[in-house]
Design a protein around this motif. Structure first.
Motif, PDB file in Angstrom:
ATOM      1  N   LEU A  44     -22.599 101.119  49.661  1.00 50.32           N
ATOM      2  CA  LEU A  44     -21.710 102.127  50.247  1.00 50.32           C
ATOM      3  C   LEU A  44     -21.911 103.441  49.507  1.00 50.32           C
ATOM      4  O   LEU A  44     -21.891 103.466  48.278  1.00 50.32           O
ATOM      5  N   HIS A  45     -22.083 104.536  50.247  1.00 49.64           N
ATOM      6  CA  HIS A  45     -22.258 105.846  49.624  1.00 49.64           C
ATOM      7  C   HIS A  45     -20.909 106.369  49.140  1.00 49.64           C
ATOM      8  O   HIS A  45     -19.946 106.410  49.883  1.00 49.64           O
ATOM      9  N   ALA A  46     -20.875 106.732  47.856  1.00 48.93           N
ATOM     10  CA  ALA A  46     -19.631 107.197  47.251  1.00 48.93           C
ATOM     11  C   ALA A  46     -19.903 108.474  46.485  1.00 48.93           C
ATOM     12  O   ALA A  46     -20.360 108.443  45.359  1.00 48.93           O
ATOM     13  N   TRP A  47     -19.653 109.615  47.106  1.00 47.62           N
ATOM     14  CA  TRP A  47     -19.898 110.883  46.425  1.00 47.62           C
ATOM     15  C   TRP A  47     -18.701 111.277  45.581  1.00 47.62           C
ATOM     16  O   TRP A  47     -18.761 112.204  44.805  1.00 47.62           O
ATOM     17  N   GLU A  48     -17.612 110.547  45.682  1.00 51.75           N
ATOM     18  CA  GLU A  48     -16.405 110.852  44.926  1.00 51.75           C
ATOM     19  C   GLU A  48     -16.317 109.888  43.741  1.00 51.75           C
ATOM     20  O   GLU A  48     -16.028 108.713  43.900  1.00 51.75           O
ATOM     21  N   PHE A  49     -16.631 110.409  42.552  1.00 56.28           N
ATOM     22  CA  PHE A  49     -16.488 109.585  41.352  1.00 56.28           C
ATOM     23  C   PHE A  49     -16.125 110.475  40.179  1.00 56.28           C
ATOM     24  O   PHE A  49     -16.438 111.647  40.152  1.00 56.28           O
ATOM     25  N   LEU A  52     -23.191 108.536  44.152  1.00 55.63           N
ATOM     26  CA  LEU A  52     -23.432 107.134  43.825  1.00 55.63           C
ATOM     27  C   LEU A  52     -23.482 106.298  45.087  1.00 55.63           C
ATOM     28  O   LEU A  52     -22.926 106.667  46.121  1.00 55.63           O
ATOM     29  N   GLU A  53     -24.112 105.160  44.943  1.00 62.87           N
ATOM     30  CA  GLU A  53     -24.053 104.120  45.963  1.00 62.87           C
ATOM     31  C   GLU A  53     -23.552 102.882  45.246  1.00 62.87           C
ATOM     32  O   GLU A  53     -24.142 102.471  44.247  1.00 62.87           O
ATOM     33  N   ILE A  54     -22.458 102.314  45.717  1.00 66.42           N
ATOM     34  CA  ILE A  54     -21.919 101.098  45.120  1.00 66.42           C
ATOM     35  C   ILE A  54     -21.868 100.022  46.191  1.00 66.42           C
ATOM     36  O   ILE A  54     -21.306 100.237  47.262  1.00 66.42           O
TER      37      ILE A  54
END
Length: 109
Positions: free
Chosen positions: A21-26, A16-18
């Motif tokens: 910001l790149h967020a591969w931890e979800f 994801l991108e929130i």
């Protein structure tokens, strides 16, 4: 691939991108997702989605309820989902991972 709901997009996403910001931890609450898939109403105030990423040296975390995820809407112009959190509106983009084959097709066994 277009999805009708944010939950569908999240189930297919690898990263994801929130808010840029790149967020591969979800994480999604699996029990709640199963209940929703079975047509049960779930628990609108229950946490359905947790997103974590690093912003420089700072760890950031967002938590969204079932109601917030279900109320999210897709903005076709930006290609992002608009999602309301306790601290305001966020933009969320879902990505599928790309994989490569480790075997070289030219090699003969």
């Amino acid at each position: 691939m277009s999805h009708e709901t944010l939950l569908d997009a999240l189930l297919d996403a690898d990263m994801l991108e929130i808010d840029d910001l790149h967020a591969w931890e979800f994480d999604l609450d699996d029990a709640l997702v199963e209940a929703l898939d079975a047509g049960q109403p779930g628990a609108p105030e229950a946490q359905l989605l947790r997103i974590e990423c690093m912003d420089g040296r700072s760890r950031r975390e967002w938590r969204f309820t079932q109601a917030a995820v279900q109320a999210a809407h897709f903005d076709a112009e930006t290609g992002c989902w608009k999602l309301a959190g306790t601290d305001g509106e966020h933009t969320l983009r879902c990505f599928d991972a790309f994989g490569g084959d480790t075997e070289d097709e030219d090699e003969q066994e």
